[in-house]
Design a protein around this motif. Structure first.
Motif, mmCIF file in Angstrom:
data_model
loop_
_atom_site.group_PDB
_atom_site.id
_atom_site.type_symbol
_atom_site.label_atom_id
_atom_site.label_comp_id
_atom_site.label_asym_id
_atom_site.label_seq_id
_atom_site.Cartn_x
_atom_site.Cartn_y
_atom_site.Cartn_z
ATOM 1 N N MET A 164 11.079 11.697 -30.813
ATOM 2 C CA MET A 164 9.636 11.750 -30.545
ATOM 3 C C MET A 164 8.951 12.844 -31.366
ATOM 4 S SD MET A 164 9.551 11.018 -26.427
ATOM 5 C CE MET A 164 7.764 11.109 -26.336
ATOM 6 N N ARG A 165 9.067 12.715 -32.700
ATOM 7 C CA ARG A 165 8.628 13.790 -33.590
ATOM 8 C C ARG A 165 7.149 13.764 -33.976
ATOM 9 N NH1 ARG A 165 12.001 18.000 -33.035
ATOM 10 N NH2 ARG A 165 14.107 17.566 -33.758
ATOM 11 N N ASP A 198 10.221 22.980 -29.555
ATOM 12 C CA ASP A 198 10.936 21.721 -29.750
ATOM 13 C C ASP A 198 12.309 22.008 -30.360
ATOM 14 O OD1 ASP A 198 11.805 19.186 -30.150
ATOM 15 O OD2 ASP A 198 10.105 18.529 -31.362
ATOM 16 N N THR A 199 13.329 22.090 -29.510
ATOM 17 C CA THR A 199 14.690 22.393 -29.972
ATOM 18 C C THR A 199 15.587 21.153 -29.949
ATOM 19 O OG1 THR A 199 15.282 23.076 -27.719
ATOM 20 C CG2 THR A 199 14.567 24.801 -29.231
ATOM 21 N N THR A 248 14.954 20.078 -23.801
ATOM 22 C CA THR A 248 14.054 21.188 -24.133
ATOM 23 C C THR A 248 14.402 22.378 -23.264
ATOM 24 O OG1 THR A 248 12.232 19.732 -24.788
ATOM 25 C CG2 THR A 248 11.660 21.977 -24.160
ATOM 26 N N ASP A 249 14.531 23.545 -23.883
ATOM 27 C CA ASP A 249 14.807 24.772 -23.144
ATOM 28 C C ASP A 249 13.521 25.563 -22.926
ATOM 29 O OD1 ASP A 249 17.507 24.266 -22.994
ATOM 30 O OD2 ASP A 249 18.001 25.419 -24.790
ATOM 31 N N ILE A 250 13.264 25.921 -21.656
ATOM 32 C CA ILE A 250 12.130 26.786 -21.314
ATOM 33 C C ILE A 250 12.710 28.158 -20.970
ATOM 34 C CG2 ILE A 250 10.143 27.120 -19.803
ATOM 35 C CD1 ILE A 250 10.133 24.130 -19.276
ATOM 36 N N MET A 251 12.380 29.157 -21.778
ATOM 37 C CA MET A 251 13.010 30.469 -21.687
ATOM 38 C C MET A 251 12.170 31.440 -20.852
ATOM 39 S SD MET A 251 15.447 29.545 -23.750
ATOM 40 C CE MET A 251 16.352 31.075 -23.812
ATOM 41 N N PRO A 284 11.997 15.749 -24.320
ATOM 42 C CA PRO A 284 10.956 16.036 -23.310
ATOM 43 C C PRO A 284 9.796 16.878 -23.830
ATOM 44 C CG PRO A 284 13.161 16.724 -22.593
ATOM 45 C CD PRO A 284 13.220 16.494 -24.067
ATOM 46 N N TYR A 285 9.924 17.430 -25.040
ATOM 47 C CA TYR A 285 8.969 18.438 -25.495
ATOM 48 C C TYR A 285 7.523 17.975 -25.408
ATOM 49 C CZ TYR A 285 6.460 21.623 -28.583
ATOM 50 O OH TYR A 285 5.541 22.509 -29.096
#
Length: 306
Positions: free
Chosen positions: A73-74, A170-171, A187-190, A297-298
């Motif tokens: 989904m870019r 977006d990782t 997706t990582d939320i830090m 998911p970003y």
């Protein structure tokens, strides 16, 4: 000399009707022939129209062959948000717009370009009917349904409003090496403060808790399945919310647990192998792939963040 009596003249009617009836039958036959010719012509025109239409819709789309690009989904968030607003202003269906935008741009196989609002309005939306008619409807419809499902279901950001001190980017597809070479499917939320248990995690959707517990990669995790069968995965939790378990029905916004750093170990409760963060994963049951289909998911998170 006697006069001979002459018989009075008797008029014999002319048989006009026989000719008239014959002429009427001929005209009726001619009309039937003309009707048959017209119907045949219409059928031929219809067949020719189908042939021409098919020749004009030769842009076939194989979603299975493009699954990896669909999953990533870019599309740029600028284009995503602009098309969403313009779709609303023009009373157009956004999931359909988004599906054809992906198809028309070859699923953004390269780096997504950032288009201006003027370009999206005058070059894409203004020509949308022509663009849509260039593709087989049955080819694009499953992609449209996927976008419609995800955009309808994901209505909450997993961190409640008012909580700050987090970042995400977006990782998708980044390399990971624990447990062997693999790519990041989420997706990582830090937590920029890196404090376990500081940030609450809520459900993005309505659904039912399908999985809850420990696994090696995700640590303490929860998996929620929605009515559509889409799976929403929350990993590396510090602890679970009270009163929930496998089978619990949850609503979007319900508390699931707290952000942590658990995982990367077969030993339950292991922490400290990476910074505090939430891993969000979404698996969609796409008809053009075998089994569940992990999607990025970003964009969905950006869509509901504020």
């Amino acid at each position: 000399m006697s006069l001979r009596k002459v018989k009075p003249y008797k008029r014999v009617p002319i048989r006009r009707y026989s000719y008239k009836n014959k002429y009427a039958k001929s005209r009726k036959k001619e009309k039937l022939i003309n009707l048959a010719v017209n119907i045949t012509a219409l059928v031929l025109v219809a067949i020719l129209s189908v042939i021409i239409y098919n020749s004009l819709t030769e842009k076939r789309v194989n979603l299975a062959e493009n699954a990896a690009y669909i999953a990533s989904m870019r599309v740029s968030y600028n284009d995503f948000s602009t098309l969403k607003r313009l779709s609303s202003e023009n009373n157009m269906d956004f999931p359909q717009i988004l599906a054809y935008y992906f198809v028309e741009n070859n699923f953004f196989r390269g780096v997504p370009t950032v288009n201006s609002e003027e370009f999206l309005q005058t070059e894409f939306l203004a020509n949308f009917r022509r663009i849509r008619s260039a593709y087989r409807r049955s080819d694009v419809e499953p992609l449209e349904k996927m976008f419609s499902t995800l955009l309808t279901e994901v209505v909450n950001f997993p961190i409640p409003a008012g909580f700050t001190g987090y970042i995400f980017s977006d990782t998708w597809g980044a390399g990971r090496d624990y447990g062997g070479e693999r790519i990041h499917l989420g997706t990582d939320i830090m937590d920029v403060r890196n404090i376990r248990g500081r940030i609450p995690i809520v459900s993005m959707t309505d659904g039912r808790i399908l999985h809850m517990g420990w696994n090696e990669l995700g640590g303490f995790h929860i998996g929620v399945v929605s009515e559509s069968g889409t799976y929403y995965y929350y990993a590396h939790l510090y602890e679970f919310a009270q009163g929930i378990d496998v089978g619990t029905e949850v609503l979007a916004g319900d508390l699931l647990g707290f952000m942590g750093d658990t995982g990367y170990s077969i030993i339950e409760g292991t922490t400290g192998n990476f910074p505090v963060h939430l891993h969000v994963g979404i698996a969609y049951n796409a008809p053009f792939t075998e089994g569940m289909f992990w999607v990025n998911p970003y964009m969905l998170l950006r869509n509901v963040e504020h």
